[in-house]
Design an enzyme around this catalytic site. Structure first.
Site, PDB file in Angstrom:
ATOM      1  CG  PHE A 157       6.483   3.815   4.889  1.00 50.77           C
ATOM      2  CD1 PHE A 157       6.790   3.219   5.782  1.00 50.77           C
ATOM      3  CD2 PHE A 157       5.491   5.575   5.210  1.00 50.77           C
ATOM      4  CE1 PHE A 157       6.532   4.419   7.344  1.00 50.77           C
ATOM      5  CE2 PHE A 157       5.293   5.983   5.738  1.00 50.77           C
ATOM      6  CZ  PHE A 157       5.990   5.488   6.882  1.00 50.77           C
ATOM      7  CE  LYS A 210       5.305   5.308  -6.556  1.00 51.11           C
ATOM      8  NZ  LYS A 210       5.148   5.474  -5.895  1.00 51.11           N
ATOM      9  CB  CYS A 257      -3.720   2.843   8.314  1.00 50.91           C
ATOM     10  SG  CYS A 257      -4.040   1.424   8.146  1.00 50.91           S
TER      11      CYS A 257
HETATM   12  P1  NAD Z   1       1.976   8.833   0.739  1.00 50.64           P
HETATM   13  O1  NAD Z   1       0.770   8.810   0.585  1.00 50.64           O
HETATM   14  O2  NAD Z   1       2.862   9.737   0.945  1.00 50.64           O
HETATM   15  O3  NAD Z   1       2.402   7.810  -0.028  1.00 50.64           O
HETATM   16  C1  NAD Z   1       1.428   6.513  -0.605  1.00 50.64           C
HETATM   17  C2  NAD Z   1       2.225   6.461  -2.221  1.00 50.64           C
HETATM   18  O4  NAD Z   1       1.707   7.239  -3.028  1.00 50.64           O
HETATM   19  C3  NAD Z   1       4.056   5.964  -2.985  1.00 50.64           C
HETATM   20  O5  NAD Z   1       3.701   5.225  -3.622  1.00 50.64           O
HETATM   21  C4  NAD Z   1       3.793   7.671  -2.919  1.00 50.64           C
HETATM   22  O6  NAD Z   1       5.026   7.465  -4.159  1.00 50.64           O
HETATM   23  C5  NAD Z   1       2.848   8.090  -3.915  1.00 50.64           C
HETATM   24  N1  NAD Z   1       2.920   9.545  -3.542  1.00 50.64           N
HETATM   25  C6  NAD Z   1       3.032  10.303  -2.601  1.00 50.64           C
HETATM   26  N2  NAD Z   1       2.874  11.523  -2.497  1.00 50.64           N
HETATM   27  C7  NAD Z   1       2.437  12.306  -3.853  1.00 50.64           C
HETATM   28  C8  NAD Z   1       1.862  12.777  -4.908  1.00 50.64           C
HETATM   29  N3  NAD Z   1       2.098  14.244  -4.321  1.00 50.64           N
HETATM   30  N4  NAD Z   1       0.915  12.158  -6.128  1.00 50.64           N
HETATM   31  C9  NAD Z   1       0.921  10.723  -6.349  1.00 50.64           C
HETATM   32  N5  NAD Z   1       1.274   9.863  -5.920  1.00 50.64           N
HETATM   33  C10 NAD Z   1       1.921  10.313  -4.618  1.00 50.64           C
HETATM   34  O7  NAD Z   1       1.249   7.946   2.121  1.00 50.64           O
HETATM   35  P2  NAD Z   1       2.751   6.889   3.056  1.00 50.64           P
HETATM   36  O8  NAD Z   1       3.628   7.903   4.283  1.00 50.64           O
HETATM   37  O9  NAD Z   1       3.863   6.631   2.025  1.00 50.64           O
HETATM   38  O10 NAD Z   1       2.263   6.123   4.126  1.00 50.64           O
HETATM   39  C11 NAD Z   1       1.977   6.482   5.051  1.00 50.64           C
HETATM   40  C12 NAD Z   1       0.214   7.421   5.442  1.00 50.64           C
HETATM   41  O11 NAD Z   1      -0.272   5.780   4.702  1.00 50.64           O
HETATM   42  C13 NAD Z   1      -0.259   7.425   6.325  1.00 50.64           C
HETATM   43  O12 NAD Z   1      -0.966   8.613   6.522  1.00 50.64           O
HETATM   44  C14 NAD Z   1      -1.672   5.939   6.891  1.00 50.64           C
HETATM   45  O13 NAD Z   1      -2.424   6.085   7.682  1.00 50.64           O
HETATM   46  C15 NAD Z   1      -2.376   5.501   5.334  1.00 50.64           C
HETATM   47  N6  NAD Z   1      -2.392   4.167   5.682  1.00 50.64           N
HETATM   48  C16 NAD Z   1      -3.857   4.080   4.976  1.00 50.64           C
HETATM   49  C17 NAD Z   1      -4.187   3.064   5.143  1.00 50.64           C
HETATM   50  C18 NAD Z   1      -5.174   2.413   5.277  1.00 50.64           C
HETATM   51  O14 NAD Z   1      -5.236   1.425   4.913  1.00 50.64           O
HETATM   52  N7  NAD Z   1      -6.055   3.601   5.144  1.00 50.64           N
HETATM   53  C19 NAD Z   1      -3.212   0.866   5.545  1.00 50.64           C
HETATM   54  C20 NAD Z   1      -1.812   1.645   5.345  1.00 50.64           C
HETATM   55  C21 NAD Z   1      -1.403   3.773   5.289  1.00 50.64           C
END
Ligand code: NAD
Length: 497
Positions: free
Chosen positions: A150, A174, A282
């Site tokens: 997000f 997605k 992140c």
């Molecule tokens: P999230 O892991 O909750 O969701 C990411 C994606 O995975 C979404 O599209 C979501 O629908 C999907 N998803 C969620 N739960 C799932 C499951 N159980 N099984 C399969 N798919 C699932 O992450 P978020 O809260 O949207 O984003 C924040 C996180 O992203 C933070 O931890 C941040 O550090 C990380 N992030 C990392 C980077 C990087 O480059 N390392 C960059 C941006 C964000």
């Protein structure tokens, strides 16, 4: 009435027939502004089938024509920069300027994709043996998928599909179900740029939609960005299903402050990098390690942080916006309470923060802890909120040891006036992206986004040359053209002569 966010399947924007509905809310007051009907398994499968069909002709399109689609696309993104940033700000709560930055960092990747022909160039060696030449081509994989978080709903999808598609692949995106309106607009503009039907597909949903992508035999590669637990799940499941996977995960980024650094620069940079975007980056600096006498600057840092105030996306004075959801706020407040209970000194507490007229929003004020130790949950967990943890180290060596003991390795920075200290830090630190007097060292697209350790699972990183390797296979050709009949008999060895 809220609007329905559309899927884009087989070249058509459709509502979707899934019975599960997810609301998209304005994080400043939690009112519903839009909704999605999660894609059903048959809908995701239809998107994959359409992408598979489109691959047959897209991979044959001349590379310069593929580049021209990207040229038109980056131009359209720039024309619609403010409009995209407004949509993004409304669904994420980011301030308008920060939302523009989110879009801009994605546009830069689309610009880079215009250069795809030179990025795809292979290698050649003439006369590897007598009259034999060897050369390599890079060829696309097929249907690739992207699953995005997000916190950067423009930048992170744009890290993925422009380069994957420029390489000759087709792509199923997605995006996060929490802010799907920005990705929908990105996809509409891609269609407007002249991308043929089927090359890009957009499906909305949650775990169920992701699981179809993870197990489908026609998905060749998966790019993921999100939290640690989900990243591990995606990497393990995707590779178990014999797919190529790159999974970018969570982080805990340290900033090391040497006593010879410029105090005002340190304070200005730390304020923006710790609580900017409500700490939902992140690459946010969430731990400040003060070396030696630098700790004397902590009161001034607190003073500067206390002046930052969250507010609405269109409030020009606001430092940052609300957290994305009530659940995110609850998690951050729980961690702040744990920090206090575990003995950290709470110098600034933003738990009880609100914005007049928007009392139901997900607000958390700037929060700062001192005397944080490595056993505390506020140190061990990624807080993903406007919370800065301060620690002290006696020497640069101690600071390096502390940072290297962290399981994460996304980003770090050092503030110093000493070239020797900076050189030692850049060389010894086990983190993939290092800033020297630069707080958030996110590389531009001609490099790659190179998180390490628990912040990344895979080998080839996002954008730049590494992404081109990730989204392609290398084919190596060894060729000989006979000038005349060869008189000698069969060659029974493996050697080329
Ligand atoms: P999230 O892991 O909750 O969701 C990411 C994606 O995975 C979404 O599209 C979501 O629908 C999907 N998803 C969620 N739960 C799932 C499951 N159980 N099984 C399969 N798919 C699932 O992450 P978020 O809260 O949207 O984003 C924040 C996180 O992203 C933070 O931890 C941040 O550090 C990380 N992030 C990392 C980077 C990087 O480059 N390392 C960059 C941006 C964000």
């Amino acid at each position: 009435m809220s609007t329905q966010v559309k899927h884009y399947i087989d070249g058509e924007f459709v509502n979707g027939s899934g019975s599960k509905q997810i609301n998209v809310t304005n994080p400043a007051n939690n009112e519903t502004i839009a909704f999605i009907n999660c894609a059903t398994q048959p809908e995701v499968e239809r998107a994959i089938a359409s992408a598979k069909e489109a691959f047959k002709s897209w991979k044959e399109v001349a590379v310069s024509e593929r580049a021209r689609v990207m040229l038109r696309y980056q131009h359209l993104l720039k024309e619609h920069h403010d409009e995209l940033a407004t949509i993004l700000a409304q669904e994420t709560g980011k301030t308008f300027e920060d939302a523009k930055g989110d879009v801009w960092r994605g546009i830069e990747v689309a610009e880079h994709a215009c250069n795809i022909a030179s990025l795809l160039m292979g290698e050649t060696v003439e006369n590897v043996a007598r009259s034999i030449d060897t050369y390599s081509y890079t060829q696309p994989l097929g249907v690739c998928a992207g699953i995005t978080p997000f916190n950067f709903p423009a930048m992170i999808p744009l890290w993925m599909f422009p380069l994957a598609i420029a390489c000759g692949n087709t792509f199923v995106l997605k995006p996060s179900e929490q802010d799907p309106m920005t990705p929908q607009r990105l996809v509409e503009l891609f269609e407007q740029a002249g991308a043929p039907k089927g090359v890009l597909q957009l499906v909305h949903g949650d775990k169920a939609a992701v699981d179809v992508l993870l197990s489908h035999p026609d998905i060749k590669a998966i790019s993921f960005v999100g939290s640690v637990g989900v990243g591990q799940y995606i990497y393990k499941t995707g590779t178990d299903n014999l797919k190529r996977v790159q999974a970018f995960a969570g982080a805990k980024n340290h900033c090391v402050i040497m006593p010879d650094a410029n105090k005002q620069q340190v304070i200005n940079n730390l304020v923006g990098a710790s609580v900017g975007a409500a700490g939902q980056r992140c690459m946010a600096l969430s731990v400040a390690v003060f070396v030696g006498a630098a700790k004397e600057w902590i009161p001034e840092l607190k003073e500067a942080l206390s002046k930052v105030r969250p507010g609405l996306w269109d409030d020009k004075e606001a430092g940052y916006g609300p957290l994305i959801s009530p659940a995110a706020k609850e998690r951050v407040l729980k961690l702040i309470a744990e920090g206090k209970a575990e003995g950290a000194e709470c110098l600034l507490d933003g738990s009880d923060c609100t914005v007049p007229g928007y009392e139901s929003g997900n607000w958390v004020g700037p929060t700062m802890f001192d005397k944080v130790t490595t056993d505390m949950s506020i140190y061990k967990e990624e807080i993903f909120g406007p919370v800065l943890c301060c620690m002290e180290a006696e020497s640069l060596e101690d600071a390096i040891e502390l940072v290297n003991a962290s399981p994460y390795g996304n980003g770090t920075s050092i503030f110093t006036a000493s070239g020797a200290a900076a050189r030692k830090y850049q060389h010894e630190i086990e983190v993939g992206q290092v800033g020297i007097n630069v707080p958030i060292p996110v590389p531009l697209p001609f490099f790659s986004f190179t998180g390490w350790k628990g912040s990344f699972y895979g080998d080839q990183h996002a954008y730049g040359k590494q992404a081109v390797r990730f989204y392609t296979e290398t084919k190596t050709i060894t060729s000989r053209w006979f000038e005349s009949d060869i008189a000698s008999g069969p060659n029974m060895t493996i050697a080329l002569k």
